[in-house]
Scaffold this motif. Structure first.
Motif, mmCIF file in Angstrom:
data_model
loop_
_atom_site.group_PDB
_atom_site.id
_atom_site.type_symbol
_atom_site.label_atom_id
_atom_site.label_comp_id
_atom_site.label_asym_id
_atom_site.label_seq_id
_atom_site.Cartn_x
_atom_site.Cartn_y
_atom_site.Cartn_z
ATOM 1 N N ASN A 159 4.583 2.577 65.008
ATOM 2 C CA ASN A 159 3.129 2.443 64.846
ATOM 3 C C ASN A 159 2.633 3.232 63.640
ATOM 4 O O ASN A 159 1.741 2.780 62.912
ATOM 5 C CB ASN A 159 2.413 2.915 66.111
ATOM 6 C CG ASN A 159 2.652 1.993 67.288
ATOM 7 O OD1 ASN A 159 2.931 0.809 67.119
ATOM 8 N ND2 ASN A 159 2.542 2.533 68.495
ATOM 9 N N VAL A 160 3.199 4.419 63.459
ATOM 10 C CA VAL A 160 2.800 5.254 62.310
ATOM 11 C C VAL A 160 3.195 4.571 61.002
ATOM 12 O O VAL A 160 2.399 4.513 60.049
ATOM 13 C CB VAL A 160 3.452 6.649 62.410
ATOM 14 C CG1 VAL A 160 3.203 7.445 61.130
ATOM 15 C CG2 VAL A 160 2.897 7.404 63.623
ATOM 16 N N ASP A 199 5.877 -6.256 57.687
ATOM 17 C CA ASP A 199 6.049 -7.496 58.454
ATOM 18 C C ASP A 199 7.302 -7.484 59.318
ATOM 19 O O ASP A 199 7.409 -8.253 60.277
ATOM 20 C CB ASP A 199 6.110 -8.701 57.504
ATOM 21 C CG ASP A 199 4.774 -8.958 56.817
ATOM 22 O OD1 ASP A 199 3.768 -8.363 57.249
ATOM 23 O OD2 ASP A 199 4.736 -9.752 55.851
ATOM 24 N N VAL A 200 8.268 -6.618 58.971
ATOM 25 C CA VAL A 200 9.498 -6.554 59.764
ATOM 26 C C VAL A 200 9.406 -5.501 60.862
ATOM 27 O O VAL A 200 10.366 -5.300 61.605
ATOM 28 C CB VAL A 200 10.732 -6.262 58.875
ATOM 29 C CG1 VAL A 200 10.899 -7.356 57.826
ATOM 30 C CG2 VAL A 200 10.615 -4.893 58.213
ATOM 31 N N LEU A 201 8.253 -4.858 60.970
ATOM 32 C CA LEU A 201 8.033 -3.866 62.022
ATOM 33 C C LEU A 201 7.422 -4.549 63.235
ATOM 34 O O LEU A 201 6.394 -5.221 63.119
ATOM 35 C CB LEU A 201 7.097 -2.752 61.535
ATOM 36 C CG LEU A 201 7.593 -1.876 60.389
ATOM 37 C CD1 LEU A 201 6.476 -0.928 59.945
ATOM 38 C CD2 LEU A 201 8.819 -1.070 60.824
ATOM 39 N N PRO A 202 8.011 -4.401 64.405
ATOM 40 C CA PRO A 202 7.417 -5.001 65.608
ATOM 41 C C PRO A 202 5.988 -4.537 65.849
ATOM 42 O O PRO A 202 5.144 -5.309 66.330
ATOM 43 C CB PRO A 202 8.353 -4.523 66.734
ATOM 44 C CG PRO A 202 9.654 -4.251 66.056
ATOM 45 C CD PRO A 202 9.294 -3.736 64.690
ATOM 46 N N ALA A 203 5.699 -3.278 65.488
ATOM 47 C CA ALA A 203 4.358 -2.740 65.708
ATOM 48 C C ALA A 203 3.302 -3.480 64.899
ATOM 49 O O ALA A 203 2.127 -3.504 65.281
ATOM 50 C CB ALA A 203 4.335 -1.255 65.346
ATOM 51 N N HIS A 204 3.711 -4.094 63.806
ATOM 52 C CA HIS A 204 2.755 -4.789 62.940
ATOM 53 C C HIS A 204 2.119 -5.988 63.650
ATOM 54 O O HIS A 204 1.019 -6.411 63.300
ATOM 55 C CB HIS A 204 3.460 -5.252 61.658
ATOM 56 C CG HIS A 204 2.544 -5.867 60.656
ATOM 57 N ND1 HIS A 204 1.568 -5.146 60.002
ATOM 58 C CD2 HIS A 204 2.443 -7.148 60.185
ATOM 59 C CE1 HIS A 204 0.909 -5.941 59.168
ATOM 60 N NE2 HIS A 204 1.412 -7.155 59.270
#
Length: 285
Positions: free
Chosen positions: A220-221, A233-238
């Motif tokens: 998230n950070v 875009d490759v971060l699930p949190a995004h």
């Protein structure tokens, strides 16, 4: 030893440790009951907060958010409960159920006795994963179900008032909220995979659960660092709040499809690592 067991009359590896047995074992645990209590209490806490502070008002510059429409109807109240809990609170039961399931057995020194029953390692892990995901899904459903019931009693049953203007007919709200819950569950598969993998690496349940929650917070950070640009875009949190697109007059799938694809990809890799690690692990506790 395994050859003698496999040839024993009546022995069926697939019938060892049935899902029902594992589910009952996990259901009776105190942490399951505590987690259910917390999720059930949240709608009542918000209800009391709105009763004391009054109905939410539009924010700065007249902008209306989902929180500002919380008391418009039971559907709005349920959507608000999901909005305030999706970022962190709903991460906890997933990490708890998936991170505690194997590590707790190791900490109690009962894991080796399960395998000596004998329960094949793959069967043991599949049973625990299936039950953990089932309990995680139940947690996702419990919160909006209680919120929808409590909100409908307090504010009435009606259309879902949208912050962007307009509304969804009352008959369309339940399918849309169900879609939201489904996407939130899929988006949390990353946390589930991470917690489950860590659970096979350690005999400290708190380490597995805390590690999964901590790394989710790190994600998230990183997503908040706009300098990363398209790398986010490759971060699930995004994509964790892509479900907002489901609460629009015209249903938008693009963000939810991308978020689900990212989450499932990471989850499959992490689940595979968990099975690989557990199949080679020296079980001493």
């Amino acid at each position: 030893m395994s050859t003698l067991v496999d040839s024993a009359p009546g022995y069926r590896p697939r019938r060892t440790l049935p899902l029902r047995v594992e589910a009952v074992r996990q259901l009776k645990r105190r942490r399951t009951l505590v987690m259910a209590g917390v999720l059930t209490a949240l709608p009542f806490v918000l209800l009391i907060a709105f009763a004391i502070a009054g109905s939410p008002e539009a924010g700065e510059n007249g902008r209306i958010t989902l929180m500002d429409t919380a008391t418009a109807s039971g559907a709005n109240f349920a959507a608000t409960c999901l909005f305030v809990s999706a970022g962190f609170l709903l991460v906890v039961p997933v990490a708890l159920f998936c991170g505690d399931t194997v590590a707790s057995e190791a900490s109690w020194s009962s894991l080796r006795y399960l395998l000596a029953a004998p329960v094949p390692r793959s069967r043991l892990l599949w049973s625990k994963l299936a039950v953990a995901l089932g309990f995680s899904a139940a947690a996702m459903v419990l919160l909006p179900l209680v919120a929808l019931t409590v909100g409908s009693i307090a504010y009435g049953w009606g259309p879902l008032e949208l912050p962007t203007g307009g509304s969804l007919a009352a008959g369309d709200t339940v399918p849309r909220i169900a879609l939201v819950v489904g996407f939130i569950f899929v988006s949390q598969l990353v946390t589930a995979g991470l917690a489950f993998w860590l659970s096979t690496k350690t005999d400290a349940p708190l380490g597995a659960v805390g590690g999964a929650v901590g790394l989710t917070i790190v994600g998230n950070v990183l997503d908040a660092v706009t300098a990363l640009g398209s790398w986010r875009d490759v971060l699930p949190a995004h994509w964790q709040f892509a479900w907002i697109d489901a609460l629009q007059p015209q249903l938008e799938w693009n963000g939810m499809v991308k978020g689900a694809a990212v989450s499932v990809t990471y989850a499959l890799v992490l689940f595979a690592l968990a099975f690989r690690n557990f199949s080679r692990k020296d079980i001493v506790s």
